[in-house]
Design a protein around this motif. Structure first.
Motif, PDB file in Angstrom:
ATOM      1  N   SER A 265     -23.474  10.680 -15.122  1.00  0.00           N
ATOM      2  CA  SER A 265     -23.122  11.065 -16.495  1.00  0.00           C
ATOM      3  C   SER A 265     -21.849  11.886 -16.571  1.00  0.00           C
ATOM      4  N   CYS A 266     -21.186  12.130 -15.436  1.00  0.00           N
ATOM      5  CA  CYS A 266     -20.005  12.999 -15.442  1.00  0.00           C
ATOM      6  C   CYS A 266     -18.843  12.318 -16.155  1.00  0.00           C
ATOM      7  N   ASP A 299     -21.175  17.096 -17.955  1.00  0.00           N
ATOM      8  CA  ASP A 299     -22.339  16.215 -18.024  1.00  0.00           C
ATOM      9  C   ASP A 299     -22.294  15.514 -19.380  1.00  0.00           C
TER      10      ASP A 299
END
Length: 329
Positions: A265-266, A299
């Protein structure tokens, strides 16, 4: 009588193939998994100069093709490679960016490499307060320098600032993380320590608010290329595995380098908001031809970037990157 034309055609095809392959590797080594290898580790951050150079070769080869038509396919290959290199830059955005008005719940994170504590602390504090920064990452700082910047921010805003600092393994300059009391009380967590350069991580004492990191990784100089690869990958992995994470700093890598091929999710603020190819180093050259090695990551399941801005830091060889993150509802 037919052998010579066939040999000429074969030679033209082979030469064009060699030129096309070479131009593709030079223009986009990341496509071939070479962006982390010498010498491409040092060339891939500079896509615009590379693209312009390939375009110049394409033009010269095309002019030669006016007299020798067999050069025209090679000129076309060079032009396509130049377009690919420049197109990738344009897609990420070379704008200086902007920050929209902050909303409740937004977190603004400033990254400013202060060049071995030589940057003007008043200028850095001004950047932070003008942007309404809630957190500040100061690579190449000292404890005294970070305390000075924090005091200047307090004087300008009337809001307390916590200072977390770690020295680098190589000497007296480390990384500082400044956290405004607007985010609440924080504590250091000690993650990502032990590298050549320092990474400071902190979490809210109350359990509310984002987990923060101020990062500096080793540079890909010849003796540190291996350390650089490990440290950049570790930072990106920390972002991917840490719920609610926000990270900012000098990562000495672009999104084309393998260590910053973001996973999970970065997400990268510059890529999301149109400053993803705005050069942050070296500041003495126009930003459009520089390397985008200062980043703000998050995130993406918890945060989305709503704006970012690249600014000059008085006295530093880096430009500052400020990102405004908004909670994902």
């Amino acid at each position: 009588m037919e052998a010579r034309p066939r040999r000429s055609l074969t030679g033209t095809v082979v030469a064009t193939g060699v030129v096309a392959a070479g131009a593709a590797v030079v223009g986009a080594p990341d496509w071939f998994g070479l962006a982390g290898e010498r010498p491409f580790v040092w060339t891939v951050p500079f896509r615009v100069p590379t693209g312009v150079g390939l375009a110049g070769l394409a033009l010269a080869t095309g002019l030669a093709g006016l007299r020798w038509r067999r050069a025209l396919p090679a000129a076309t290959a060079l032009a396509l490679a130049a377009a690919g290199s420049l197109g990738a830059t344009a897609a990420r955005g070379v704008s200086a960016g902007d920050l929209p008005p902050a909303r409740a719940g937004d977190v603004t994170f400033l990254a400013a490499n202060v060049l071995m504590a030589r940057a003007d602390p008043a200028g850095v504090a001004r950047l932070a307060t003008d942007a309404g920064a809630d957190a500040v990452s100061l690579p190449e700082s000292t404890q005294a320098y970070a305390d000075d910047v924090a005091a200047r921010i307090r004087d300008r805003t009337g809001t307390g600032v916590q200072v977390f600092y770690l020295p680098d393994r190589e000497g007296g300059y480390g990384t500082a993380l400044l956290v405004s009391q607007r985010l609440g009380e924080y504590r250091p967590t000690g993650e990502l320590t032990g590298g050549v350069k320092a990474v400071v991580t902190a979490a809210p004492v109350s359990g509310e608010g984002p987990v923060l990191a101020a990062a500096h990784t080793a540079a890909p100089v010849p003796r540190l290329v291996d350390d650089w690869g490990v440290e950049v990958r570790a930072v990106a992995d920390w972002c991917a595995r840490t719920p609610g994470a926000l990270l900012a700093g000098d990562l000495n890598a672009t999104l084309d380098h393998p260590g910053l091929h973001l996973r999970g999710s970065c997400v990268d603020a510059g890529e999301q908001t149109g400053t993803g190819a705005r050069g942050t180093w070296p500041a003495k050259y126009p930003a459009v031809v520089g390397a985008t090695i200062d980043h703000s990551l998050a995130d993406g399941e918890r945060w989305r970037a709503v704006g970012s801005r690249v600014d000059t830091i008085p006295g530093s060889d880096h430009r500052a990157l400020t990102a405004r993150w908004r909670p994902v509802h």
